[in-house]
Design a protein around this motif. Structure first.
Motif, PDB file in Angstrom:
ATOM      1  N   VAL A  14     -33.800 -20.081 -24.893  1.00 43.02           N
ATOM      2  CA  VAL A  14     -32.607 -20.034 -24.063  1.00 43.02           C
ATOM      3  C   VAL A  14     -32.224 -18.584 -23.874  1.00 43.02           C
ATOM      4  CG1 VAL A  14     -31.782 -22.298 -24.783  1.00 43.02           C
ATOM      5  CG2 VAL A  14     -31.133 -20.289 -26.102  1.00 43.02           C
ATOM      6  N   PRO A  15     -31.470 -18.274 -22.804  1.00 46.54           N
ATOM      7  CA  PRO A  15     -31.144 -16.882 -22.521  1.00 46.54           C
ATOM      8  C   PRO A  15     -30.454 -16.168 -23.667  1.00 46.54           C
ATOM      9  CG  PRO A  15     -30.637 -18.262 -20.638  1.00 46.54           C
ATOM     10  CD  PRO A  15     -31.019 -19.177 -21.758  1.00 46.54           C
ATOM     11  N   GLU A  16     -29.650 -16.894 -24.454  1.00 43.80           N
ATOM     12  CA  GLU A  16     -28.891 -16.239 -25.518  1.00 43.80           C
ATOM     13  C   GLU A  16     -29.778 -15.588 -26.569  1.00 43.80           C
ATOM     14  OE1 GLU A  16     -26.379 -18.407 -23.075  1.00 43.80           O
ATOM     15  OE2 GLU A  16     -28.141 -19.154 -24.146  1.00 43.80           O
ATOM     16  N   LEU A  17     -31.081 -15.963 -26.606  1.00 43.61           N
ATOM     17  CA  LEU A  17     -31.978 -15.323 -27.558  1.00 43.61           C
ATOM     18  C   LEU A  17     -32.253 -13.863 -27.197  1.00 43.61           C
ATOM     19  CD1 LEU A  17     -34.718 -17.923 -28.539  1.00 43.61           C
ATOM     20  CD2 LEU A  17     -32.909 -16.976 -29.954  1.00 43.61           C
ATOM     21  N   LEU A  18     -32.115 -13.515 -25.931  1.00 44.62           N
ATOM     22  CA  LEU A  18     -32.327 -12.132 -25.531  1.00 44.62           C
ATOM     23  C   LEU A  18     -31.012 -11.369 -25.680  1.00 44.62           C
ATOM     24  CD1 LEU A  18     -34.704 -12.491 -22.460  1.00 44.62           C
ATOM     25  CD2 LEU A  18     -35.264 -12.011 -24.845  1.00 44.62           C
ATOM     26  N   PRO A  19     -31.042 -10.237 -26.335  1.00 43.90           N
ATOM     27  CA  PRO A  19     -29.803  -9.582 -26.759  1.00 43.90           C
ATOM     28  C   PRO A  19     -28.884  -9.114 -25.637  1.00 43.90           C
ATOM     29  CG  PRO A  19     -31.685  -8.733 -27.981  1.00 43.90           C
ATOM     30  CD  PRO A  19     -32.233  -9.569 -26.878  1.00 43.90           C
ATOM     31  N   LEU A  20     -29.412  -8.872 -24.430  1.00 44.42           N
ATOM     32  CA  LEU A  20     -28.616  -8.200 -23.402  1.00 44.42           C
ATOM     33  C   LEU A  20     -28.139  -9.128 -22.280  1.00 44.42           C
ATOM     34  CD1 LEU A  20     -30.583  -4.844 -23.124  1.00 44.42           C
ATOM     35  CD2 LEU A  20     -28.330  -5.206 -24.135  1.00 44.42           C
ATOM     36  N   VAL A  21     -28.224 -10.445 -22.457  1.00 47.95           N
ATOM     37  CA  VAL A  21     -27.830 -11.358 -21.392  1.00 47.95           C
ATOM     38  C   VAL A  21     -26.373 -11.139 -20.991  1.00 47.95           C
ATOM     39  CG1 VAL A  21     -27.437 -13.774 -20.790  1.00 47.95           C
ATOM     40  CG2 VAL A  21     -29.559 -13.107 -21.903  1.00 47.95           C
ATOM     41  N   ALA A  22     -25.461 -11.114 -21.949  1.00 46.97           N
ATOM     42  CA  ALA A  22     -24.039 -10.921 -21.639  1.00 46.97           C
ATOM     43  C   ALA A  22     -23.804  -9.543 -21.030  1.00 46.97           C
ATOM     44  CB  ALA A  22     -23.199 -11.105 -22.904  1.00 46.97           C
ATOM     45  N   TRP A  23     -24.528  -8.548 -21.505  1.00 45.26           N
ATOM     46  CA  TRP A  23     -24.387  -7.185 -20.976  1.00 45.26           C
ATOM     47  C   TRP A  23     -24.788  -7.144 -19.512  1.00 45.26           C
ATOM     48  CZ3 TRP A  23     -27.733  -3.320 -19.170  1.00 45.26           C
ATOM     49  CH2 TRP A  23     -27.234  -2.019 -19.172  1.00 45.26           C
ATOM     50  N   ARG A  25     -24.715  -9.617 -17.353  1.00 42.45           N
ATOM     51  CA  ARG A  25     -23.701 -10.323 -16.561  1.00 42.45           C
ATOM     52  C   ARG A  25     -22.466  -9.451 -16.374  1.00 42.45           C
ATOM     53  NH1 ARG A  25     -24.694 -15.790 -19.925  1.00 42.45           N
ATOM     54  NH2 ARG A  25     -26.268 -16.757 -18.574  1.00 42.45           N
ATOM     55  N   ALA A  26     -22.049  -8.774 -17.431  1.00 39.90           N
ATOM     56  CA  ALA A  26     -20.868  -7.910 -17.334  1.00 39.90           C
ATOM     57  C   ALA A  26     -21.102  -6.751 -16.375  1.00 39.90           C
ATOM     58  CB  ALA A  26     -20.511  -7.376 -18.721  1.00 39.90           C
ATOM     59  N   ARG A  27     -22.355  -6.332 -16.242  1.00 39.38           N
ATOM     60  CA  ARG A  27     -22.709  -5.241 -15.339  1.00 39.38           C
ATOM     61  C   ARG A  27     -22.940  -5.717 -13.905  1.00 39.38           C
ATOM     62  NH1 ARG A  27     -23.353   0.497 -16.393  1.00 39.38           N
ATOM     63  NH2 ARG A  27     -22.909   0.743 -18.604  1.00 39.38           N
ATOM     64  N   GLY A  28     -22.823  -7.020 -13.671  1.00 39.65           N
ATOM     65  CA  GLY A  28     -23.003  -7.559 -12.323  1.00 39.65           C
ATOM     66  C   GLY A  28     -24.413  -7.954 -11.996  1.00 39.65           C
ATOM     67  N   GLY A  29     -25.255  -8.113 -13.020  1.00 38.08           N
ATOM     68  CA  GLY A  29     -26.633  -8.506 -12.772  1.00 38.08           C
ATOM     69  C   GLY A  29     -26.721  -9.922 -12.221  1.00 38.08           C
ATOM     70  N   MET A  39     -33.072 -13.553 -16.728  1.00 37.82           N
ATOM     71  CA  MET A  39     -33.202 -12.109 -16.619  1.00 37.82           C
ATOM     72  C   MET A  39     -32.546 -11.620 -15.335  1.00 37.82           C
ATOM     73  SD  MET A  39     -34.978 -11.295 -19.328  1.00 37.82           S
ATOM     74  CE  MET A  39     -35.603  -9.651 -19.002  1.00 37.82           C
ATOM     75  N   PRO A  40     -32.118 -10.343 -15.285  1.00 40.20           N
ATOM     76  CA  PRO A  40     -31.495  -9.811 -14.070  1.00 40.20           C
ATOM     77  C   PRO A  40     -32.535  -9.433 -13.024  1.00 40.20           C
ATOM     78  CG  PRO A  40     -31.568  -8.109 -15.733  1.00 40.20           C
ATOM     79  CD  PRO A  40     -32.122  -9.345 -16.378  1.00 40.20           C
ATOM     80  N   VAL A  41     -32.452 -10.015 -11.840  1.00 41.82           N
ATOM     81  CA  VAL A  41     -33.384  -9.658 -10.779  1.00 41.82           C
ATOM     82  C   VAL A  41     -32.878  -8.443 -10.001  1.00 41.82           C
ATOM     83  CG1 VAL A  41     -32.400 -11.248  -9.054  1.00 41.82           C
ATOM     84  CG2 VAL A  41     -34.807 -10.558  -8.899  1.00 41.82           C
ATOM     85  N   GLN A  42     -31.534  -8.280  -9.942  1.00 37.74           N
ATOM     86  CA  GLN A  42     -30.978  -7.107  -9.273  1.00 37.74           C
ATOM     87  C   GLN A  42     -29.517  -6.951  -9.650  1.00 37.74           C
ATOM     88  OE1 GLN A  42     -31.571  -8.575  -5.153  1.00 37.74           O
ATOM     89  NE2 GLN A  42     -29.368  -8.333  -4.906  1.00 37.74           N
ATOM     90  N   TYR A  43     -28.988  -5.771  -9.357  1.00 40.01           N
ATOM     91  CA  TYR A  43     -27.568  -5.464  -9.561  1.00 40.01           C
ATOM     92  C   TYR A  43     -26.916  -5.165  -8.214  1.00 40.01           C
ATOM     93  CZ  TYR A  43     -28.713  -5.121 -14.519  1.00 40.01           C
ATOM     94  OH  TYR A  43     -29.129  -5.402 -15.793  1.00 40.01           O
ATOM     95  N   GLU A  44     -27.277  -4.046  -7.593  1.00 39.23           N
ATOM     96  CA  GLU A  44     -26.676  -3.687  -6.304  1.00 39.23           C
ATOM     97  C   GLU A  44     -27.627  -3.876  -5.139  1.00 39.23           C
ATOM     98  OE1 GLU A  44     -26.449   0.771  -5.625  1.00 39.23           O
ATOM     99  OE2 GLU A  44     -26.553   0.726  -7.816  1.00 39.23           O
TER     100      GLU A  44
END
Length: 387
Positions: A14-23, A25-29, A39-44
């Protein structure tokens, strides 16, 4: 059989196993499923992120990839029974691109392998090997390794480590501020460093064609470390969409697209992964078929294509002859932000692999004209020894 490494239960992926999932999302990924994770496919935007990395420094989360340690008696010789590279010849802190081969000469995975010294951030004896394998294939890779290697070879899966890639011409400037000393590394070397009491394993490597670094960091320190990097003016977080367009411009194959079990290293234009001593001695899976293709020429070859017009040609499009019959396949393709043209990789008959050859592509009932070109499409900017 090597030390057993169990695949996690399906519900554990599950995504929560990867340490940066919340980070992220908070960055707009913008999060998407990838290799069993989110995983984040893009931000801006992919194009903006691509160009930022080419000009400055982009931070990629590649924690979904497999980080493995191999140790034990004669571990280098044992790895050479599966990989065609000169593993015995690696000295401490040196790394090599290699291939996990199947008995038919096909490719299970492509990977990076590094010999560790005594100071290695993993609390393991000198002479062990650190390996990074693709996220989508890591469990299959582990199955191959544990089935083929003897009990004396111990395999540790570093599933609590995050992996970050900082890529771009300003990556060294930014990372040196945060982790002093990393500028001493050159392309394809690695060493142990420390950040706020956390052990880091840093290599000067990556998969964008740019200068850059890959950093293995304890998962519980990954968010704070990513914040420290993004606090540098040169650095922005970058999604996997731009990572894909960057590696395509750099002419680097992606496993599961440009490489698979039906592809051998010669057809894939990865002959450099067959070290001279290993070519002479053999002893790796599929050696007879691979070396015969190297001597006589492969029937097909992976090539770069520049496509006329502005319409990208995607994976799965076909290369066709004058009658419309399929003679090749596009394995990666898209619009290249740095080149400002559509580009692609394809497997074509060897007779058509010469740069300058024009070929016809068919995609969804439409035809496109392309020209075979040398790769990379954008020059690599690695910092090598003596540069």
């Amino acid at each position: 059989m090597s030390q057993d490494v169990q695949e996690p239960e399906a519900e554990a992926l599950v995504p929560e196993l990867l340490p940066l999932v919340a980070w992220h999302r908070a960055r707009g990924g913008r999060m998407v499923p990838f290799a069993g994770y989110e995983m984040p496919v893009q931000y801006e935007g992919i194009m903006a992120e691509h160009l930022w990395t080419r000009e400055h420094a982009g931070l990629f989360d590649v924690s979904h990839m497999g980080q493995l340690l191999f140790s034990g008696a004669d571990v280098d010789a044992q790895l050479e029974t599966l990989l065609p590279g000169d593993i015995k010849g690696l000295t401490a802190g040196r790394m090599r691109y290699s291939l996990l081969l199947a008995d038919n000469g096909g490719i299970h995975d492509d990977l990076m392998v590094t010999r560790l010294g005594g100071d290695n951030a993993f609390e393991i004896d000198a002479g062990a090997f650190y390996m990074v394998v693709n996220g989508a294939t890591k469990w299959d890779d582990l199955g191959v390794f544990r089935e083929a290697l003897p009990d004396e070879v111990v395999i540790n899966h570093l599933d609590e480590q995050a992996l970050l890639a900082l890529q771009g011409p300003e990556a060294v400037t930014a990372l040196e501020r945060v982790v002093p000393g990393v500028a001493s590394l050159v392309f394809m070397t690695a060493a142990a460093f420390e950040w706020q009491g956390n052990p880091l394993w840093v290599s000067r490597s990556g998969y964008t064609g740019e200068d850059g670094f890959e950093i293995s960091v304890p998962g519980d320190a990954a968010e704070a470390f990513a914040e420290a990097l993004c606090a540098q003016s040169e650095v922005k977080p970058i999604g996997l969409g731009a990572r894909d367009s960057l590696r395509l411009e750099a002419g680097l194959p992606l496993y599961g697209h440009d490489l698979d079990l039906d592809t051998n290293p010669v057809a894939a234009d990865l002959g450099f992964a067959l070290s001279k001593r290993r070519r002479e001695e053999g002893g790796f899976p599929g050696a007879e078929a691979i070396l015969a293709d190297r001597a006589n020429g492969s029937a097909t070859k992976r090539v770069g294509l520049i496509v006329e017009g502005r319409q990208p040609v995607r994976e799965g499009a076909t290369v066709v002859d004058d009658s419309g019959a399929q003679i090749g396949t596009v394995t990666s393709g898209g619009f290249a932000p740095s080149v400002q043209k559509p580009i692609a990789m394809a497997y074509v008959p060897a007779a058509l692999a010469t740069p300058g050859t024009r070929v016809t592509l068919s995609q969804r009932g439409k035809t496109h004209i392309a020209e075979v070109t040398s790769m990379p499409f954008v020059p690599h900017r690695y910092v090598r020894k003596g540069a």
